[in-house]
Write a protein that holds these residues in place. Structure first.
Motif, mmCIF file in Angstrom:
data_model
loop_
_atom_site.group_PDB
_atom_site.id
_atom_site.type_symbol
_atom_site.label_atom_id
_atom_site.label_comp_id
_atom_site.label_asym_id
_atom_site.label_seq_id
_atom_site.Cartn_x
_atom_site.Cartn_y
_atom_site.Cartn_z
ATOM 1 N N GLY A 12 2.287 -12.098 -3.910
ATOM 2 C CA GLY A 12 2.462 -13.592 -4.684
ATOM 3 C C GLY A 12 2.914 -14.590 -3.655
ATOM 4 O O GLY A 12 2.547 -15.749 -3.811
ATOM 5 N N ASP A 13 3.997 -14.136 -3.009
ATOM 6 C CA ASP A 13 4.639 -15.303 -1.980
ATOM 7 C C ASP A 13 3.907 -15.768 -0.950
ATOM 8 O O ASP A 13 4.317 -16.732 -0.256
ATOM 9 C CB ASP A 13 5.941 -14.666 -1.732
ATOM 10 N N ARG A 14 2.804 -15.046 -0.405
ATOM 11 C CA ARG A 14 1.955 -15.465 0.409
ATOM 12 C C ARG A 14 0.317 -15.685 -0.183
ATOM 13 O O ARG A 14 -0.410 -16.421 0.674
ATOM 14 C CB ARG A 14 1.554 -14.374 1.331
ATOM 15 N N LEU A 15 0.187 -15.772 -1.486
ATOM 16 C CA LEU A 15 -1.244 -15.856 -1.825
ATOM 17 C C LEU A 15 -1.808 -16.997 -1.850
ATOM 18 O O LEU A 15 -2.687 -17.304 -1.294
ATOM 19 C CB LEU A 15 -1.211 -15.523 -3.591
ATOM 20 N N THR B 31 -8.481 -16.531 -6.326
ATOM 21 C CA THR B 31 -9.115 -15.210 -7.431
ATOM 22 C C THR B 31 -9.458 -14.095 -6.809
ATOM 23 O O THR B 31 -8.773 -12.956 -7.119
ATOM 24 C CB THR B 31 -10.085 -15.800 -8.167
ATOM 25 N N SER B 32 -10.001 -14.227 -5.658
ATOM 26 C CA SER B 32 -10.458 -13.112 -4.983
ATOM 27 C C SER B 32 -9.232 -12.368 -4.182
ATOM 28 O O SER B 32 -9.292 -11.141 -4.165
ATOM 29 C CB SER B 32 -11.309 -13.288 -3.826
ATOM 30 N N PHE B 33 -8.360 -12.979 -3.495
ATOM 31 C CA PHE B 33 -7.187 -12.598 -3.042
ATOM 32 C C PHE B 33 -6.399 -11.786 -3.884
ATOM 33 O O PHE B 33 -5.708 -10.972 -3.637
ATOM 34 C CB PHE B 33 -6.526 -13.603 -2.103
ATOM 35 N N THR B 34 -6.104 -12.604 -5.096
ATOM 36 C CA THR B 34 -5.222 -11.864 -6.229
ATOM 37 C C THR B 34 -6.008 -10.503 -6.448
ATOM 38 O O THR B 34 -5.123 -9.399 -6.852
ATOM 39 C CB THR B 34 -5.304 -12.815 -7.574
#
Length: 466
Positions: free
Chosen positions: A432-435, A423-426
């Motif tokens: 998205g391909d590395r999330l 959630t924080s990284f989003t």
């Protein structure tokens, strides 16, 4: 006790909407184009409906009701009064990391709660046993099935598993072992109630936390041994048409072993930090084996001599672990309606959990440089140094969440930690391909410092207590 007890009131509140769950299952199978799965589901529900159930959409509830009644019958045969047994209820809950527990209320009534996931795990072990009876020893298949299940739980928070398609005789054997394992779990919780134990952290509730104490260990050992006697008696009742002394009661030993392994894989694989008031699985198994007669012990040892080692191999992460691969399944009759690319996704996610701390540090350091996000690098460095709170703060986890994640007195699942980081990284707009990859790496890097002393079994403990 009347239906107006506090336990019964809570039982009613906790009932799962199985009709909605069934609809969701059908929608998902339709979406996947799994005609075989839909046919199997409809056949099962039609057969269940033909039995005239009071709740036609709830086979789980019916399974638990039958299980509890037979367990109570066995307890009554062992001397527990029916009046006492009438005071306890049981409910199945759709909670993934939770296993099972008993709650005693102020009016003396009791409620046993068991998760669907625990029943599912018992079934997975039982199916693997059925497959072993069909093909011979296949430890690598069980390892693969468990690693697939564990990765689903750790990353997605769902009890997803691969289906083993067994021949009729093996299916029947697997069904029996599944029933007996589920019965041992229920019997353990009922034993707490009938033995007069106050509500406390259960050996089947790794999602709760209390410090280790000898008294709680003793209570859990008492509940385990009484549950073994209950399942033993239930087996004798189940096979009452067979001549005595035929060894049928020994099947209960297999159920006890599966039930113990089901909670062991949950606590080992899914929790970064878990409750530690109950004895380690190896210690529990050794105590159970000492209680068994020759026939029981022989069957348990033959069936589960390597089961705990397989379970621990399937539950381990880090550089020494062997990740899931479809090659573990080999030519075993394992089925999934999902596209083959999904198996590869699970392989990749599990591979990401089988690296060294240095690898995670390098990955996040490189990511921070490539993306121009120095906070990724800074957080990774702090996590590698053991400052988990500072790492989580730099990574953008809200302050209120950091306190709970770092509190050594609260249990913590890997999935909860991973989702907070995702959630924080989003929010920080990680591509998205590395999330997921970066979120898994961050969760793995910070997990060691967050774990603390969780009461894990020591390396020199053995499955069979010599």
């Amino acid at each position: 006790m009347s239906g107006g007890s506090l336990a019964f009131q809570q039982y009613q509140k906790l009932q799962v909407n199985r009709a909605r769950q069934l609809t969701q299952m059908r929608e998902r199978l339709t979406e996947l184009g799994d005609d075989y799965g839909l046919q199997q589901l409809d056949t099962m529900m039609a057969e269940f409906g033909a039995t005239g159930p009071t709740s036609p959409d709830d086979p789980v509830g019916a399974f638990l009701t039958e299980l509890v009644q037979q367990t109570k019958d066995a307890l009554a045969d062992l001397g527990t009064s029916r009046a006492t047994l009438d005071g306890v209820w049981a409910v199945a809950l759709k909670r993934e990391a939770f296993s099972a527990r008993m709650t005693r209320f102020t009016d003396g009534s009791g409620l046993v709660a068991v998760s669907d996931a625990t029943f599912s795990l018992c079934g997975l072990y039982a199916q693997a046993m059925g497959l072993a009876g069909q093909l011979g020893p296949v430890p690598q298949v069980l390892t693969g099935l468990l690693r697939y299940y564990n990765t689903q739980q750790r990353v997605f928070g769902i009890a997803g598993k691969l289906e083993i398609r067994l021949e009729p005789e093996a299916t029947q054997a697997a069904g029996l072992f599944h029933y007996l394992a589920a019965q041992f779990v229920v019997a353990h919780e009922l034993a707490h109630y009938v033995l007069g134990h106050a509500s406390s952290v259960s050996a089947f509730a790794p999602d709760e936390y209390l410090p280790v104490c000898s008294e709680s260990h003793q209570l859990e050992a008492e509940a385990d041994l009484h549950a073994l006697r209950v399942v033993r008696r239930a087996c004798e009742q189940l096979f009452d048409d067979l001549p005595p002394g035929g060894g049928q009661a020994a099947l209960g030993a297999v159920g006890a072993a599966i039930g113990t392994l089901a909670v062991h894989v949950t606590e080992q694989a899914l929790f970064v930090r878990r409750g530690a008031s109950h004895p380690p699985a190896r210690q529990r198994a050794a105590a159970l084996l000492r209680e068994m007669n020759f026939a029981e012990r022989k069957l348990a040892e033959e069936s589960f001599g390597s089961a705990l080692a397989v379970t621990e191999a399937a539950s381990s992460t880090g550089a020494s672990a062997v990740p899931f691969s479809s090659g573990m399944i080999g030519s075993a009759p394992v089925h999934t309606p999902l596209d083959p690319s999904y198996l590869r996704t699970i392989e990749v996610f599990d591979e990401l959990q089988c690296r060294s701390p240095e690898w995670y540090l390098n990955l996040l350091d490189q990511a921070g440089r490539e993306l121009g996000e120095p906070w990724l690098t800074d957080g990774a460095q702090l996590a590698a140094e053991g400052d988990s709170a500072a790492a989580l703060r730099i990574w953008g986890v809200p302050k209120g969440n950091i306190g709970a994640l770092c509190d050594p007195q609260q249990p913590l699942t890997f999935c909860a930690l991973f989702k907070k980081l995702q959630t924080s990284f989003t929010a920080r707009e990680i591509p998205g391909d590395r999330l997921r990859a970066y979120s898994i790496a961050a969760a793995m890097l910070v997990s060691e410092s967050l774990s603390g002393d969780t009461g894990r079994a020591s390396a020199d403990e053995t499955w069979i207590d010599a």
